[in-house]
Design an enzyme around this catalytic site. Structure first.
Site, short mmCIF file in Angstrom:
data_model
loop_
_atom_site.label_atom_id
_atom_site.label_comp_id
_atom_site.label_asym_id
_atom_site.label_seq_id
_atom_site.Cartn_x
_atom_site.Cartn_y
_atom_site.Cartn_z
N GLY A 141 0.66 -1.05 0.00
CA GLY A 141 0.14 0.06 0.22
C GLY A 141 0.71 1.25 0.08
N THR A 219 6.00 -1.94 -10.38
CA THR A 219 6.36 -0.38 -10.48
C THR A 219 7.56 0.01 -10.99
OG1 THR A 219 6.84 -0.14 -8.09
CG2 THR A 219 4.61 0.47 -8.84
N SER A 222 13.18 1.07 -7.80
CA SER A 222 14.59 1.13 -7.88
C SER A 222 15.19 1.36 -6.38
CB SER A 222 15.26 2.30 -8.54
OG SER A 222 16.86 2.39 -8.67
N GLY A 271 -0.35 -4.22 -12.43
CA GLY A 271 -1.51 -4.89 -12.15
C GLY A 271 -2.38 -4.94 -13.35
N TYR A 477 16.02 13.45 -8.14
CA TYR A 477 14.95 13.22 -7.17
C TYR A 477 14.57 14.38 -6.52
CZ TYR A 477 12.06 10.43 -3.82
OH TYR A 477 11.07 9.98 -2.87
#
Length: 557
Positions: A141, A219, A222, A271, A477
């Site tokens: 989640g 997903t 990394s 998914g 990032y």
């Protein structure tokens, strides 16, 4: 909910009773006021939201369908309970948390199921497809790209298929360094099972404590040590994926030339192509030595040049990370109160040395570089890197800060929740680009974010670090923050969209490792081209004709 599967709290990140505290970090409050204009001394912290006040949409699962699922998994592992359905409604993005705290749940899963094995997953999938229901696989989640949320307009019954009971390391092929792992195994449990037998997966994403190996694959995750171990796309070799009527099986071969890679199709599919039940991954012996050293550079350009030189060299560190000047300032501001010699070194001796070198302390950049392996190997890697750092004007400051990095690396999401409690946004966007474009991307994102802050009339902050290196480029990032005004979601959208658009306008990707979901799908065509979208559409439509598997994710509605 199933009493054998632990979940994060329904309204935020992590475990109940755990959160970010700044009282032992004397520089934090002044930094927050400087960065976004929030006075923590005067701000009122929001209380924990009340579940009793939440408006949860009623389940539309028919009693007959629920009983079908109960017959498969047992009474305690299939539920229409409101708490279970809310926990499985969203991931943990800022948008998710603003909505759930704001009592904005437009659609929830109608039933949550917890299968015990692959056979039960197959039975659930077959029953759901026969009933024309929607299946949304659920790991830990932790997703922040909108990959978990049900589409509000969906009228069919929605099943959240929680893999939390499938969490075992099944087998380790010691000769090949391959481990078969059930897809619901969360990071800490998985690593503990491997470590007990002398192995490590080497994959440590920020979400490690609350994410699963199946979620990592879904997903294209990394980890912090990807420079050595690779991204999950490199680590995952074999897969088992439940589809209607059968299981897609990909053996863990070292390499193959058997047409377009089906393994690559499953990686990052979120998914859309089925339910991942098992992953065979490359594992490595627990290294004899593991050290993370800190380095300072006079400025961002020097630091990036050094990181590029390391990537091109014979050195093979496990981590090469550098924060820009803004993030360096933030990192130093979140340090705990120092005492004695440590205080003198960090606050007096080190700045004095930097000034003696002619450095502007407002421009300095902090880097963390890790070394793993046998003692001789790690020593050799550090020697190679030290020479490169010196050539680019940097200097090493030892292991002390590196130890702090190791201790704090999984705590960032708690800081986001703390800011939300104070009425402020704190979120992230990440990308990747070739070395030749990295500086331009960095500067363009800063300019776009500032323009967005001006547009919404808020004082905002943005900072960045380079987190994963490759031969041809690296990941950037970004973390951004501002205090909410009257329209939190609208203001957030303005800033987030500006940052994402700056990525694609400057030849960077829409996401390096968080995935697409619903959050980034609007930019997919700009990322992979119109023809690329056509190919992906044909894949999803052909493999899932009834649109039963997590529809409306990755591709925009």
């Amino acid at each position: 909910m199933s009493n054998t599967v632990a979940h994060m709290k329904w309204w935020g990140w992590g475990k109940d009773g755990v959160g970010f505290h700044h009282e032992d970090k004397p520089g934090f409050a002044p930094f927050v006021e400087y960065a976004v204009g929030l006075d923590l001394g005067r701000a009122t912290r929001a209380s924990e939201p009340s579940f009793a006040d939440l408006n949860v949409p009623e389940s539309n699962a028919s009693p007959d369908f629920v009983q079908q699922l109960v017959a498969i998994v047992g009474e305690e592992h299939a539920t229409t309970d409101d708490m279970a359905r809310v926990v499985h409604t969203y991931g943990k993005s800022l948008r998710d948390l603003v909505r759930i705290r704001g009592n904005a749940i437009l659609r929830s899963p109608d039933v949550v199921v917890y299968p015990a094995d692959e056979a039960e997953v197959q039975a659930i999938v077959d029953a759901a497809v026969a009933a024309d229901a929607v299946i949304i696989p659920f790991g830990g989640g932790s997703n922040i790209a909108g990959s978990l949320e049900p589409v509000p307009a969906e009228t069919r019954t929605i099943v959240s298929l929680d893999l939390g009971r499938l969490r075992e390391v099944i087998d380790i092929d010691r000769e090949s360094g391959l481990a078969r792992i059930q897809a619901g195994a969360q990071g800490p449990d998985l690593e503990a099972q491997l470590n007990a037998k002398g192995w490590t997966i080497g994959h440590f994403p920020d979400s490690f404590t609350h994410s699963t190996v199946g979620g990592w694959v879904a997903t294209r995750s990394s980890g912090m040590q990807s420079d050595k171990y690779g991204d999950i796309a490199d680590i995952a070799r074999g897969l088992r994926v439940v589809r209607p009527g059968d299981v897609l099986v990909l053996r863990p071969l070292p390499s193959t030339s058997s047409g377009p890679s089906v393994r690559e199709m499953i990686l990052g599919s979120e998914g859309r192509l089925g339910v991942i039940t098992e992953v065979t991954v490359q594992v490595h012996r627990v290294p004899e030595k593991r050290n993370i050293y800190a380095y300072f550079f006079p400025n961002w350009d020097a630091g990036i040049a050094a990181m590029r030189a390391i990537a091109e060299s014979d050195a093979t560190p496990s981590i090469t990370r550098i924060s820009d000047a803004r993030e360096t300032g933030f990192t130093l501001a979140t340090s705990k109160q120092r005492q004695g010699f440590s205080k003198f070194t960090a606050e007096t001796a080190l700045p004095r040395l930097m000034k003696a070198k002619g450095w502007n302390l407002d421009d300095i950049c902090l880097s963390f570089i890790g070394y793993e392996g046998g003692t001789a190997h790690a020593k050799r890697q550090k020697k190679l890197v030290d020479a490169i750092v010196k050539k680019h004007g940097g200097m090493g400051v030892g292991e002390g800060p590196g130890i702090l990095y190791d201790q704090k690396k999984f705590d960032t999401p708690y800081l986001r929740d703390f800011l939300l409690d104070m009425g402020a946004a704190g979120d992230v966007s990440e990308t990747a680009a070739p070395w030749s474009k990295l500086t331009a991307v960095h500067d363009a994102v800063y300019a776009a974010a500032q323009k967005a802050y001006d547009e919404i009339g808020r004082k905002g902050w943005i900072m960045s670090h380079m987190s994963h290196s490759y031969h041809s480029g690296a990941c950037l990032y970004f973390t951004f923050a501002f205090v909410f005004g009257d329209d939190p979601i609208g203001e957030y959208d303005t800033v987030k969209k500006a940052i994402q658009q700056a990525f694609v306008d400057n030849d960077a990707t829409i996401s390096h490792h968080h995935g697409v979901g619903r959050e980034h799908s609007a930019w997919l065509e700009e990322d992979i081209s119109a023809e690329g979208v056509k190919v992906m559409t044909a894949l999803f439509d052909g493999a899932d004709k009834g649109a039963n598997f997590n529809p409306n994710k990755i591709l925009a509605d």
